[in-house]
Design an enzyme around this catalytic site. Sequence first.
Site, short mmCIF file in Angstrom:
data_model
loop_
_atom_site.label_atom_id
_atom_site.label_comp_id
_atom_site.label_asym_id
_atom_site.label_seq_id
_atom_site.Cartn_x
_atom_site.Cartn_y
_atom_site.Cartn_z
N GLU A 30 74.08 26.35 116.84
CA GLU A 30 75.24 25.47 116.62
C GLU A 30 75.31 24.31 117.62
OE1 GLU A 30 75.32 28.55 117.75
OE2 GLU A 30 76.94 28.92 119.17
N CYS A 46 73.62 35.10 118.74
CA CYS A 46 73.65 35.68 120.09
C CYS A 46 74.20 37.11 120.03
CB CYS A 46 74.41 34.77 121.04
SG CYS A 46 73.87 35.02 122.75
N HIS A 58 71.70 29.80 120.36
CA HIS A 58 72.88 29.18 119.73
C HIS A 58 72.47 27.92 118.96
CE1 HIS A 58 76.09 31.45 121.91
NE2 HIS A 58 75.09 31.66 122.74
N1 GLN Z 1 77.19 39.12 125.74
C1 GLN Z 1 75.87 38.92 125.24
C2 GLN Z 1 74.88 38.66 126.35
O1 GLN Z 1 75.22 38.27 127.43
C3 GLN Z 1 75.85 37.80 124.21
C4 GLN Z 1 76.24 36.48 124.77
C5 GLN Z 1 76.60 35.47 123.71
O2 GLN Z 1 76.93 35.83 122.58
N2 GLN Z 1 76.58 34.20 124.07
O3 GLN Z 1 73.69 38.84 126.15
#
Ligand code: GLN
Length: 535
Positions: free
Chosen positions: A512, A384, A510
């Site tokens: 995970e 992310c 994600h």
């Molecule tokens: N802050 C970033 C976004 O909103 C990444 C979010 C995250 O790592 N879950 O796109």
Amino acid sequence: MPNTKYIFVTGGVTSSLGKGIIAASLAKLLQSSGFSVTIQKLDPYINVDPGTLNPYEHGECFVTNDGAETDLDLGHYERFLNIPTSQANNVTTGRIYQTVINKERRGDYLGKTVQIIPHITNEIKRRIQILGETGDYDIVITEIGGTVGDIESLPYIESVRQLKWDLGKNNAIVIHLTLIPYLAAAKELKTKPTQHSVKELMQSGVSPDILVCRTEHHIGNEIKRKLALFCNVDKEAIIESIDAETIYDVPNLMLAEGLHKVVLNKLELTAEEKPILTKWNKFLNNYKNPENTVEIGLVGKYIELQDAYKSILEALDHAGAHNRIKVNIHPIHSENLNSGNADKKLKGLQGLIVAPGFGDRGIEGKIEAVRYVREHGIPFLGICLGMQMAVIEYARNILKLKNANSTEMNISTPHPVIDIMEDQKMVTNKGGTMRLGAWDCKLNKDSKAFEIYGEEMISERHRHRYEFNNDYLQKLKDAGLRPTGFNPKTGLVEIVEIATHPWFIGVQYHPEYKSTVLNPHPLFVAFVSACLENK
Ligand code: GLN
């Protein structure tokens, strides 16, 4: 009406006794005896969900397929049971009140005074029974967050009392998890805190059917007898839960103590078979008998708090066990990392993960970490925000786009290689409004990702507002940062890779959240094995 049985898990004496792990372990035993089981968490705080909570407050925010931002215990439930949870599996006081107040505004209460009893408790009872009423589960385990005696927990305990009465004795039971402290000076285990906590529960009209006693030393027969007598619980329903080497030992420990048998007895259920933990134990055996080790760095800004990246750490353990590799994690604080010390801090690592996150604190350290592993051919997994940092690093250092950034960090960057998603531009509320939950992703057939997943269409969970800016796609691609996975509907870039690097993958999603003991996530499995190759 489906004949679902309910098990409530309450906690006493202190917090952090591991109610979630006990609930998940019991569920595992019941599931492996042939029952369909799910677990629900009730959280007594007033936030509508933990999505708006800082990880320092509450650890990781876990995300379900249907896009619920939930308590991290749901991650344990999924990892133990190997089945997905949903919005209905996590309920907070905030959500209960929101529902009741919305109903009041609609006029649903027809002029009545709206009160904790019955209106709040009825809403709690409704939420508890939603999962049972789907007809999908023989047993629903509901974990009540917090500790008995907390002001916030009272409506939940009252709802449990009423439900036990509504459903009848053999359809709902209460397991109370407590602590038996050991006084080193007296060389004694002490039962008094447990007695007091059971008394507290009884004052609310609930007597526990089973006590699970957390302890650092075996509690022995005499203590069990004493607890049974003074807490009004059957002696065989006093279950020892001794400290374990790993949370994944707990189902076996509960099996040895016969927790599932007592539960089935009290619920008047007959199991078709004894719990079969063959696959589970195969995992444990691999986990405990690794043939190799790898050193993996985890760069994040919450690394002092082990719960902040819970699912990533667990996914690495699953992948490690699968490969019979012990994964040693080296937490690296992104705020303390810069071009002057990157070599010192990252040298010797066989792989690096740059963690998810929000806001600009520590991002320059994350970008520096990406540069280091890219230049040194060290396996890299960016998750992310970690993927977004990889894009920024490539834009700045390879494309020479000075001050390239995400508009999350710098709204007036000359090169917004990561930008807010179109449908997020008008969003003003912070809670529950990100791009959340499972989305399809189509993989390029000539990518590492395709090789790893072994299929063209995958589905992964998301939690973000910003995205890879497709205005820069061609330039980045020509320079060697290849987008290899796309949302088939929107064209949103979900994966980037560097083909000339031994193992460099950034994912907007994600992975995970989908790794479980019995189904380690392919991306983590491949990453850990690439780290070993790099050794
Ligand atoms: N802050 C970033 C976004 O909103 C990444 C979010 C995250 O790592 N879950 O796109």
